[in-house]
Design a protein around this motif. Structure first.
Motif, PDB file in Angstrom:
ATOM      1  N   UNK A 198      73.899  25.472  67.285  1.00 60.78           N
ATOM      2  CA  UNK A 198      72.627  26.153  67.035  1.00 60.78           C
ATOM      3  C   UNK A 198      72.829  27.119  65.874  1.00 60.78           C
ATOM      4  N   UNK A 199      71.920  27.085  64.943  1.00 56.38           N
ATOM      5  CA  UNK A 199      71.997  27.970  63.788  1.00 56.38           C
ATOM      6  C   UNK A 199      71.205  29.228  64.106  1.00 56.38           C
ATOM      7  N   UNK A 200      71.863  30.360  63.989  1.00 55.31           N
ATOM      8  CA  UNK A 200      71.204  31.630  64.253  1.00 55.31           C
ATOM      9  C   UNK A 200      71.046  32.379  62.935  1.00 55.31           C
ATOM     10  N   UNK A 201      69.807  32.585  62.531  1.00 54.57           N
ATOM     11  CA  UNK A 201      69.509  33.314  61.306  1.00 54.57           C
ATOM     12  C   UNK A 201      68.680  34.526  61.700  1.00 54.57           C
ATOM     13  N   UNK A 202      69.154  35.733  61.365  1.00 54.88           N
ATOM     14  CA  UNK A 202      68.394  36.924  61.736  1.00 54.88           C
ATOM     15  C   UNK A 202      67.078  37.016  60.969  1.00 54.88           C
ATOM     16  N   UNK A 213      73.438  44.358  57.955  1.00 60.92           N
ATOM     17  CA  UNK A 213      73.544  44.805  59.340  1.00 60.92           C
ATOM     18  C   UNK A 213      73.035  43.739  60.297  1.00 60.92           C
ATOM     19  N   UNK A 214      71.926  43.107  59.980  1.00 61.65           N
ATOM     20  CA  UNK A 214      71.381  42.068  60.853  1.00 61.65           C
ATOM     21  C   UNK A 214      72.339  40.881  60.958  1.00 61.65           C
ATOM     22  N   UNK A 215      72.946  40.505  59.850  1.00 61.70           N
ATOM     23  CA  UNK A 215      73.909  39.396  59.870  1.00 61.70           C
ATOM     24  C   UNK A 215      75.144  39.754  60.695  1.00 61.70           C
ATOM     25  N   UNK A 216      75.652  40.975  60.518  1.00 60.26           N
ATOM     26  CA  UNK A 216      76.830  41.405  61.286  1.00 60.26           C
ATOM     27  C   UNK A 216      76.491  41.475  62.767  1.00 60.26           C
ATOM     28  N   UNK A 217      75.344  42.054  63.098  1.00 60.35           N
ATOM     29  CA  UNK A 217      74.942  42.153  64.505  1.00 60.35           C
ATOM     30  C   UNK A 217      74.770  40.772  65.119  1.00 60.35           C
ATOM     31  N   UNK A 218      74.215  39.834  64.380  1.00 61.63           N
ATOM     32  CA  UNK A 218      74.043  38.475  64.878  1.00 61.63           C
ATOM     33  C   UNK A 218      75.395  37.801  65.106  1.00 61.63           C
ATOM     34  N   UNK A 219      76.307  37.969  64.162  1.00 63.82           N
ATOM     35  CA  UNK A 219      77.639  37.358  64.297  1.00 63.82           C
ATOM     36  C   UNK A 219      78.403  37.955  65.477  1.00 63.82           C
TER      37      UNK A 219
END
Length: 62
Positions: free
Chosen positions: A8-12, A18-24
């Motif tokens: 599943x691809x998760x794109x903030x 910050x959004x990318x780091x939090x998602x990862x």
């Protein structure tokens, strides 16, 4: 499924670092808790909490 790996691809929604780091980080925590519990409830809760904490800390610290 016949052995394929489904990813599943998760794109903030926000395209910020910050959004990318939090998602990862949230995704990694979700996977780690899932490997431990093999259920769905606690991994989702832990991933969402960690995502929120990372986002919150960004606004408090920076």
């Amino acid at each position: 499924m016949t052995g394929e790996l489904w990813v599943a691809v998760m794109v903030p929604a926000a395209g910020t670092l910050n959004a990318w780091v939090a998602t990862a980080v949230g995704g990694c925590v979700t996977l780690l808790v899932w490997w431990k519990t093999k259920s769905l409830g606690w991994p989702v809760v832990s991933g969402v909490v960690v995502f929120g904490v990372v986002r919150f800390l960004n606004f408090v610290v920076i």
